[in-house]
Design a protein around this motif. Structure first.
Motif: not given
Length: 115
Positions: A12-24
């Motif tokens: 139920f825990e999320r892994p560490p977030e990472q930054v990504a480019f959005h589709r737009t």
């Protein structure tokens, strides 16, 4: 001597977030990339999504260091702007809040005089 084990991650825990480019954002970047490939300036690209930054690297040849890096750093959103163009030597060519405005630095390389 006490041994510490790494913390257990439950489903139920999320892994560490990472930054990504959005589709737009990617569509704007890939549009410029396609025009530069058609002009013969660029040949390859790479995308890295890390914890604090997302990087779109542009190469003239596959085995070289990147000509330019298009970076997205959300932590700088309220300061200098989260988008930046970084040159080969590590110099920041342009930084800002609007991706299209930041990419205009690279679009100028497409404009050539016609004799």
């Amino acid at each position: 001597m006490t041994m510490h084990s790494p913390p257990q991650v439950t489903p139920f825990e999320r892994p560490p977030e990472q930054v990504a480019f959005h589709r737009t954002e990617l569509s704007v970047i890939l549009s410029l990339y396609g025009r530069m490939v058609a002009a013969g300036e660029w040949r390859d690209y790479g995308i890295s999504c890390l914890k604090e930054v997302a990087v779109f690297s542009v190469f003239r040849r596959t085995a070289e260091i990147p000509l330019y890096r298009i970076e997205k750093r959300p932590k700088l959103r309220n300061k200098q702007g989260m988008y930046a163009i970084v040159g080969t030597g590590g110099q920041i060519m342009r930084r800002g809040h609007d991706l299209k405005a930041v990419l205009r630095v690279l679009e100028r390389k497409l404009i050539r005089s016609v004799d």
